[in-house]
Write a protein that holds these residues in place. Structure first.
Motif, PDB file in Angstrom:
ATOM      1  N   LEU A 125      -2.150  -0.627  15.898  1.00 43.03           N
ATOM      2  CA  LEU A 125      -1.607   0.582  16.534  1.00 43.03           C
ATOM      3  C   LEU A 125      -0.338   1.055  15.832  1.00 43.03           C
ATOM      4  CD1 LEU A 125      -2.206  -0.260  20.297  1.00 43.03           C
ATOM      5  CD2 LEU A 125      -3.593   1.160  18.765  1.00 43.03           C
ATOM      6  N   GLU A 126       0.475   0.101  15.364  1.00 40.99           N
ATOM      7  CA  GLU A 126       1.730   0.501  14.726  1.00 40.99           C
ATOM      8  C   GLU A 126       1.505   1.134  13.355  1.00 40.99           C
ATOM      9  OE1 GLU A 126       4.708  -2.571  14.420  1.00 40.99           O
ATOM     10  OE2 GLU A 126       5.935  -1.371  13.039  1.00 40.99           O
ATOM     11  N   TYR A 127       0.519   0.626  12.615  1.00 41.12           N
ATOM     12  CA  TYR A 127       0.389   1.030  11.211  1.00 41.12           C
ATOM     13  C   TYR A 127      -0.692   2.082  10.960  1.00 41.12           C
ATOM     14  CZ  TYR A 127       3.783  -2.365   9.581  1.00 41.12           C
ATOM     15  OH  TYR A 127       4.950  -3.045   9.346  1.00 41.12           O
ATOM     16  N   ARG A 128      -1.522   2.403  11.951  1.00 40.49           N
ATOM     17  CA  ARG A 128      -2.574   3.369  11.622  1.00 40.49           C
ATOM     18  C   ARG A 128      -1.939   4.742  11.363  1.00 40.49           C
ATOM     19  NH1 ARG A 128      -6.776   4.426  16.326  1.00 40.49           N
ATOM     20  NH2 ARG A 128      -5.480   4.346  18.148  1.00 40.49           N
ATOM     21  N   GLY A 129      -2.403   5.374  10.285  1.00 40.71           N
ATOM     22  CA  GLY A 129      -1.829   6.651   9.898  1.00 40.71           C
ATOM     23  C   GLY A 129      -0.580   6.535   9.048  1.00 40.71           C
ATOM     24  N   ALA A 130      -0.150   5.290   8.753  1.00 37.60           N
ATOM     25  CA  ALA A 130       1.051   5.105   7.927  1.00 37.60           C
ATOM     26  C   ALA A 130       0.775   5.493   6.476  1.00 37.60           C
ATOM     27  CB  ALA A 130       1.517   3.659   8.024  1.00 37.60           C
ATOM     28  N   ALA A 131       1.828   5.509   5.683  1.00 38.80           N
ATOM     29  CA  ALA A 131       1.741   5.870   4.268  1.00 38.80           C
ATOM     30  C   ALA A 131       1.088   7.248   4.104  1.00 38.80           C
ATOM     31  CB  ALA A 131       0.991   4.798   3.466  1.00 38.80           C
ATOM     32  N   GLY A 132       1.527   8.192   4.903  1.00 42.14           N
ATOM     33  CA  GLY A 132       0.998   9.555   4.793  1.00 42.14           C
ATOM     34  C   GLY A 132      -0.484   9.638   5.105  1.00 42.14           C
ATOM     35  N   GLY A 133      -0.963   8.732   5.970  1.00 48.01           N
ATOM     36  CA  GLY A 133      -2.376   8.738   6.343  1.00 48.01           C
ATOM     37  C   GLY A 133      -3.248   7.871   5.455  1.00 48.01           C
ATOM     38  N   ARG A 134      -2.663   7.285   4.405  1.00 46.48           N
ATOM     39  CA  ARG A 134      -3.486   6.447   3.517  1.00 46.48           C
ATOM     40  C   ARG A 134      -3.853   5.119   4.170  1.00 46.48           C
ATOM     41  NH1 ARG A 134      -0.637   4.739  -0.253  1.00 46.48           N
ATOM     42  NH2 ARG A 134       1.286   5.890   0.045  1.00 46.48           N
ATOM     43  N   ILE A 135      -3.101   4.700   5.165  1.00 44.46           N
ATOM     44  CA  ILE A 135      -3.417   3.445   5.859  1.00 44.46           C
ATOM     45  C   ILE A 135      -4.174   3.755   7.153  1.00 44.46           C
ATOM     46  CG2 ILE A 135      -2.452   1.470   7.111  1.00 44.46           C
ATOM     47  CD1 ILE A 135      -0.219   1.354   5.054  1.00 44.46           C
ATOM     48  N   THR A 136      -5.385   3.174   7.264  1.00 44.09           N
ATOM     49  CA  THR A 136      -6.088   3.118   8.534  1.00 44.09           C
ATOM     50  C   THR A 136      -6.158   1.636   8.915  1.00 44.09           C
ATOM     51  OG1 THR A 136      -8.154   3.135   7.283  1.00 44.09           O
ATOM     52  CG2 THR A 136      -7.439   5.225   8.233  1.00 44.09           C
ATOM     53  N   THR A 137      -6.515   1.348  10.152  1.00 43.70           N
ATOM     54  CA  THR A 137      -6.431  -0.048  10.582  1.00 43.70           C
ATOM     55  C   THR A 137      -7.670  -0.480  11.361  1.00 43.70           C
ATOM     56  OG1 THR A 137      -5.193   0.654  12.541  1.00 43.70           O
ATOM     57  CG2 THR A 137      -3.903  -0.103  10.652  1.00 43.70           C
ATOM     58  N   SER A 138      -7.858  -1.779  11.412  1.00 42.13           N
ATOM     59  CA  SER A 138      -8.960  -2.393  12.148  1.00 42.13           C
ATOM     60  C   SER A 138      -8.442  -3.561  12.959  1.00 42.13           C
ATOM     61  CB  SER A 138     -10.019  -2.945  11.173  1.00 42.13           C
ATOM     62  OG  SER A 138     -10.671  -1.910  10.490  1.00 42.13           O
ATOM     63  N   LEU A 139      -9.232  -3.979  13.951  1.00 38.53           N
ATOM     64  CA  LEU A 139      -9.022  -5.285  14.571  1.00 38.53           C
ATOM     65  C   LEU A 139      -9.814  -6.299  13.746  1.00 38.53           C
ATOM     66  CD1 LEU A 139      -9.349  -4.277  18.333  1.00 38.53           C
ATOM     67  CD2 LEU A 139      -7.252  -4.646  16.988  1.00 38.53           C
TER      68      LEU A 139
ATOM     69  N   VAL B 137       0.846  -1.204   0.000  1.00 35.12           N
ATOM     70  CA  VAL B 137       0.000   0.000   0.000  1.00 35.12           C
ATOM     71  C   VAL B 137       0.876   1.247   0.000  1.00 35.12           C
ATOM     72  CG1 VAL B 137      -1.683   1.320   1.349  1.00 35.12           C
ATOM     73  CG2 VAL B 137      -1.937  -1.162   1.119  1.00 35.12           C
ATOM     74  N   GLN B 138       1.876   1.232   0.863  1.00 36.31           N
ATOM     75  CA  GLN B 138       2.799   2.363   0.962  1.00 36.31           C
ATOM     76  C   GLN B 138       3.431   2.664  -0.407  1.00 36.31           C
ATOM     77  OE1 GLN B 138       4.384   4.470   3.286  1.00 36.31           O
ATOM     78  NE2 GLN B 138       5.772   5.070   1.648  1.00 36.31           N
ATOM     79  N   ARG B 139       3.898   1.624  -1.079  1.00 35.22           N
ATOM     80  CA  ARG B 139       4.689   1.799  -2.303  1.00 35.22           C
ATOM     81  C   ARG B 139       3.818   2.110  -3.521  1.00 35.22           C
ATOM     82  NH1 ARG B 139       6.082  -2.432  -5.117  1.00 35.22           N
ATOM     83  NH2 ARG B 139       5.790  -3.835  -3.366  1.00 35.22           N
ATOM     84  N   THR B 140       2.588   1.586  -3.566  1.00 35.89           N
ATOM     85  CA  THR B 140       1.773   1.726  -4.778  1.00 35.89           C
ATOM     86  C   THR B 140       0.882   2.959  -4.765  1.00 35.89           C
ATOM     87  OG1 THR B 140       0.025   0.370  -3.818  1.00 35.89           O
ATOM     88  CG2 THR B 140       1.700  -0.771  -5.145  1.00 35.89           C
ATOM     89  N   GLY B 141       0.642   3.546  -3.570  1.00 35.78           N
ATOM     90  CA  GLY B 141      -0.122   4.792  -3.524  1.00 35.78           C
ATOM     91  C   GLY B 141      -1.606   4.645  -3.283  1.00 35.78           C
ATOM     92  N   ILE B 142      -2.114   3.400  -3.199  1.00 37.49           N
ATOM     93  CA  ILE B 142      -3.550   3.207  -2.962  1.00 37.49           C
ATOM     94  C   ILE B 142      -3.873   3.495  -1.497  1.00 37.49           C
ATOM     95  CG2 ILE B 142      -3.426   0.745  -2.372  1.00 37.49           C
ATOM     96  CD1 ILE B 142      -5.911   0.379  -4.290  1.00 37.49           C
ATOM     97  N   ARG B 143      -5.168   3.596  -1.159  1.00 36.27           N
ATOM     98  CA  ARG B 143      -5.614   3.794   0.216  1.00 36.27           C
ATOM     99  C   ARG B 143      -6.184   2.477   0.737  1.00 36.27           C
ATOM    100  NH1 ARG B 143      -6.495   8.466   2.209  1.00 36.27           N
ATOM    101  NH2 ARG B 143      -6.883   9.442   0.188  1.00 36.27           N
ATOM    102  N   ALA B 144      -5.962   2.168   2.019  1.00 29.75           N
ATOM    103  CA  ALA B 144      -6.471   0.903   2.550  1.00 29.75           C
ATOM    104  C   ALA B 144      -6.742   0.988   4.038  1.00 29.75           C
ATOM    105  CB  ALA B 144      -5.474  -0.227   2.282  1.00 29.75           C
ATOM    106  N   ASN B 145      -7.736   0.214   4.448  1.00 31.03           N
ATOM    107  CA  ASN B 145      -7.926  -0.083   5.869  1.00 31.03           C
ATOM    108  C   ASN B 145      -7.515  -1.541   6.051  1.00 31.03           C
ATOM    109  OD1 ASN B 145      -9.623  -1.419   8.100  1.00 31.03           O
ATOM    110  ND2 ASN B 145      -9.722   0.755   8.600  1.00 31.03           N
ATOM    111  N   LEU B 146      -6.524  -1.773   6.915  1.00 28.95           N
ATOM    112  CA  LEU B 146      -5.911  -3.096   7.025  1.00 28.95           C
ATOM    113  C   LEU B 146      -6.194  -3.701   8.399  1.00 28.95           C
ATOM    114  CD1 LEU B 146      -2.424  -2.218   5.450  1.00 28.95           C
ATOM    115  CD2 LEU B 146      -4.481  -3.065   4.280  1.00 28.95           C
TER     116      LEU B 146
END
Ligand SMILES: [Zn+2]
Length: 448
Positions: A171-185, A142-151
């Protein structure tokens, strides 16, 4: 500040705009100005076309839509596309997918995810909500390709560390990739994760403001089985364990029954459903009760599930199938109009995953996740009503440009950040090992 050139200016587009009441407006000859990854303005060409910009797209003849949202998938399962077909669900899990998933390495997961992202971007998907193993490998893609994701890192109740690892990832990855990554349990399901772990998941989600992405009530048979075994429906388990107190995403929800509605209505401002019609056609099951959920005010978005069951990651196709299957399911040609299908694709799709403040509508302040499609093919002409044309006649191969955070990731139908041939060239020699089931091991038994 106002003199600084914009990041991107799109001119001459016909813009599909949903207002705050989800009503659709079609605005011709519009300029979209993008600054700092967000939509700064959507204005008539006469006012905006000359805006200084670092990058421009001439979109005359193209329709601008929000990026499609894939509300539930297992992106790396592109590697199992077509490997388990024409079988019922329990055989699909027990005889194919779970024995094959024993073989996975992080590199396989990364390659499968990258192929998935390539497919999705070309089809105009700009956000996907993922549920799988080896999630750090997917985050890197996700970081490298530029897409947005909730992981969300999948876990079962087969050890003590599942929830802890899923939480640590979130907790580690939420907000990563310039905010493009959000996270879930991401507990796998109400039938593979014990109530105690679901309770702990709910508590962690509330404490850390995370979404819970959990399979529940996937089909009516699963609901019937859970009612027989537990004396309650899967949605009732989610409520009883406190999961519905948190932001919750229920994929499929085909097995949601009328008795579940009071619980869902109590939590409808933070609970959503993502429907993937195609897989349920193949599974010979009925469809998500969207009409029931709509009456209850529960947002329903679109999804594809993984390519191991759904074959494609094409959310445009899911939108077309939503309209077609809902009419058949309800035996009512007036239900699920093209306009309503577009609402599920865009503003409601964003609401279903709790991202309505950021994506789903082309209005100032939203992230600049934009798809430009050419609807001039003979099969899309003439146009009487653009909503009808988009839902029933056009298709995802009409996507010309795909933009995420104002960055052009597909330009003139070509990916700018991925070489899909290189991904496939590395993936194909691995397939014999990946699909080997002779070891006789599995990661789970299907008990749904
Ligand atoms: Zn799934």
């Amino acid at each position: 500040m106002t003199d600084a050139p914009a990041q991107l200016v799109i001119t001459g587009a016909t813009v599909l705009l949903h207002d705050e009441h989800d009503a659709l407006h079609v605005l011709p000859e519009r300029t979209i100005v993008v600054r700092d990854g967000a939509i700064a303005a959507v204005i008539p060409d006469a006012e905006g076309a000359a805006t200084p910009a670092k990058e421009t797209i001439d979109a005359r003849g193209l329709v601008a839509m929000p990026g499609f949202i894939n509300g539930h998938t297992h992106s790396p399962m592109t590697m199992f596309r077509g490997a388990a077909e024409d079988v019922p669900l329990e055989k699909w899990f027990d005889d194919f997918i779970w024995p094959m998933e024993v073989n996975l390495t992080d590199r396989d997961v990364a390659l499968g995810a990258e192929l998935a992202v390539a497919e999705m971007l070309l089809a105009g998907v700009t956000t996907f909500v993922d549920h799988y193993f080896a999630m750090p490998a997917i985050a890197e893609v996700v970081q490298r390709t530029g897409i947005r994701a909730n992981l969300g890192l999948t876990f079962f109740s087969d050890g003590e560390t599942g929830l802890a690892e899923s939480l640590a990832f979130a907790l580690e990855y939420r907000g990563a990739a310039g905010g493009r990554i959000t996270t879930s349990l991401a507990p796998h399901a109400t039938y593979t994760v014990h109530d105690d772990d679901l309770r702990a998941t709910a508590a962690a989600a509330l404490e850390h403001d995370l979404m819970v992405h959990v399979h529940a009530a996937e089909d009516r048979r699963q609901t019937a089985h859970t009612r027989y075994a537990r004396g309650m429906s899967p949605v009732a388990i989610l409520e009883q364990t406190g999961v519905l107190e948190a932001r919750t995403l229920i994929p499929h929800g085909v097995g949601i029954v009328p008795e579940d509605l009071p619980a869902l209505m109590r939590h409808r401002d933070h609970v959503g459903v993502a429907t993937a019609p195609r897989g349920y056609l193949k599974d010979s099951a009925i469809q998500t009760p969207v009409r029931l959920l709509a009456a209850a005010g529960v947002p329903v978005g679109l999804a594809t599930d993984g390519a191991g069951s759904n074959d494609t990651l094409d959310v445009w196709e899911s939108m077309t199938l939503l309209a077609l299957t809902q009419k058949a399911f309800e035996a009512d040609a007036t239900w699920m109009t093209a306009r309503q299908a577009l609402v599920h694709a865009f503003p409601q799709g964003a609401r279903a995953i709790g991202m309505q403040q950021h994506i789903g509508r082309l209005v100032p302040g939203m992230r600049a996740d934009i798809v430009l499609a050419d609807l001039s093919a003979p099969r899309s002409r003439p146009v009487h009503d653009l909503a009808n044309t988009i839902v029933y006649a056009a298709r995802s191969s009409d996507v010309v440009h795909t933009i995420v955070d104002g960055r052009v990731l597909v330009r003139d139908r070509r990916l700018t950040t991925i070489d899909p041939d290189a991904v496939v060239a590395e993936l194909e020699p691995r397939l014999a090992t990946l699909t080997d089931r002779s070891h006789g091991r599995t990661i789970q038994a299907y008990t749904g």
